[in-house]
Scaffold this motif. Structure first.
Motif, PDB file in Angstrom:
ATOM      1  N   GLY A 212       0.785  -1.222   0.000  1.00  0.00           N
ATOM      2  CA  GLY A 212       0.000   0.000   0.000  1.00  0.00           C
ATOM      3  C   GLY A 212       0.812   1.264   0.000  1.00  0.00           C
ATOM      4  O   GLY A 212       1.847   1.377  -0.664  1.00  0.00           O
ATOM      5  N   GLY A 248      -7.125  -2.192   2.023  1.00  0.00           N
ATOM      6  CA  GLY A 248      -8.511  -2.026   1.600  1.00  0.00           C
ATOM      7  C   GLY A 248      -9.508  -2.625   2.571  1.00  0.00           C
ATOM      8  O   GLY A 248     -10.696  -2.282   2.532  1.00  0.00           O
ATOM      9  N   LYS A 249      -9.038  -3.495   3.469  1.00  0.00           N
ATOM     10  CA  LYS A 249      -9.910  -4.053   4.500  1.00  0.00           C
ATOM     11  C   LYS A 249      -9.996  -3.078   5.678  1.00  0.00           C
ATOM     12  O   LYS A 249      -9.217  -2.130   5.786  1.00  0.00           O
ATOM     13  N   THR A 250     -10.944  -3.324   6.570  1.00  0.00           N
ATOM     14  CA  THR A 250     -11.136  -2.436   7.708  1.00  0.00           C
ATOM     15  C   THR A 250     -10.720  -3.100   9.015  1.00  0.00           C
ATOM     16  O   THR A 250     -10.779  -4.320   9.152  1.00  0.00           O
ATOM     17  N   THR A 259      -9.945   1.998   7.370  1.00  0.00           N
ATOM     18  CA  THR A 259      -9.490   1.242   6.211  1.00  0.00           C
ATOM     19  C   THR A 259      -7.962   1.187   6.203  1.00  0.00           C
ATOM     20  O   THR A 259      -7.299   2.220   6.300  1.00  0.00           O
ATOM     21  N   VAL A 261      -4.534   1.237   4.648  1.00  0.00           N
ATOM     22  CA  VAL A 261      -4.000   1.726   3.369  1.00  0.00           C
ATOM     23  C   VAL A 261      -2.543   1.318   3.165  1.00  0.00           C
ATOM     24  O   VAL A 261      -2.003   1.469   2.071  1.00  0.00           O
TER      25      VAL A 261
END
Length: 324
Positions: A212, A248-250, A259, A261
């Motif tokens: 990320g 992208g997951k929380t 989220t 990043v």
């Protein structure tokens, strides 16, 4: 009362009576908050380094001429520069309080371990730079002093003013240490976060993220507008199984969803040698994680640690001159 807090109260006794009357409550509150963020079992080494840095901060407060000189944000002298004078001043104070050296020595032995050599401790705690920081000799910690500046913290409006006064090419970043609850299956676990301005990683010249990205300037504006997180490498491995598609997951922090990043590189553990954060969050998320409290426009709310990087080819003295 814990040995560490008892030791810190003894240290406060070295300060002038008038200063203690004004600031003792604030300093003890800051101590309790920072000690709580270390966790219930931080280990002897982290605990010792934590108390060592507090001791150094109080030695700094014994010098009134420094307080006058640094009111506008001048850099603290390096450990090597200030050690001889600090030792002379502290020894004078200790001679006036014969019992204090015994208590201080016993307390330090509890924290450091009686067999640890003093220089080894100083070398690892102060003289070495934390890993994962590029050209650490060019990074300065800016401390504010005077009334309302416990432990040298800075307000957000003052931080913005400091950014405007820096020489061209210099960088400035802000950080606040925050203890949070990470909710996963099976319950919650306490984690520590560095809430940072978007230029924190750039100021420290941290290597590229494992996955990320880091924060971007747009994530410095808009209170509660950017629910994003950069996970520390250790937390990513220990709590999320080094999930390669986690970006992208929380994750749930203090009942708020963030989220993911990015993932910080394994060699970077924050800028404090004795304290490794679990994750990083944007500063603008402070209100959402602190029951709506918003210190961003309050010049009297001093809550930020400020770091500066000298411009390429520049010198620390140029930053000093700009801040004064």
């Amino acid at each position: 009362m814990s040995p560490g807090r008892r030791y810190y109260r003894w240290l406060l006794g070295l300060l002038t009576e008038s200063y203690r009357a004004r600031r003792k409550g604030d300093l003890l509150e800051v101590y309790d908050d920072m000690r709580a963020d270390l966790g219930s079992r931080p280990g002897l080494w982290r605990l010792a380094v934590f108390h060592f840095h507090l001791t150094r901060d109080l030695l700094f407060r014994l010098r009134p001429e420094r307080t006058r000189a640094l009111r506008n944000g001048q850099r603290l002298p390096s450990f090597r520069e200030s050690l001889p004078t600090d030792l002379r001043l502290s020894l004078r104070s200790l001679m006036k309080r014969p019992l204090f050296p015994i208590v201080a020595t016993v307390s330090l032995c509890i924290g450091v371990g009686a067999s640890t050599a003093v220089y080894t401790f100083l070398d690892a705690a102060v003289l070495r730079a934390p890993p994962g920081i590029g050209e650490p000799s060019q990074v300065l910690e800016i401390k504010r002093t005077g009334t309302g500046h416990p432990l040298g913290f800075t307000s957000y409006p003052d931080f913005l003013d400091l950014k405007e006064t820096l020489p061209d090419g210099s960088q400035l970043a802000a950080m606040h240490l925050q203890s949070l609850s990470l909710t996963q299956e099976g319950g919650g676990v306490r984690v520590s976060a560095f809430m940072v301005s978007s230029d924190y990683f750039q100021t420290l010249r941290v290597g590229p993220p494992v996955l990320g990205r880091y924060f971007v300037p747009e994530e410095d504006s808009g209170i509660d507008a950017h629910f994003v997180a950069v996970l520390g490498h250790r937390l990513w491995q220990d709590r999320f199984g080094a999930d390669s598609v986690i970006v992208g997951k929380t994750v749930e922090l203090n009942r708020q969803l963030f989220t993911v990043v990015g993932i910080a590189p394994s060699e970077f553990r924050g800028h404090i040698l004795a304290y490794q954060p679990d994750l990083f969050l944007p500063l603008v998320q402070f209100p959402s994680l602190n029951r709506g409290r918003n210190p961003f426009e309050d010049r009297g709310a001093n809550w930020l640690t400020v770091l500066a990087r000298v411009a390429p080819g520049g010198k620390a003295e140029q930053v000093d001159a700009a801040l004064n």
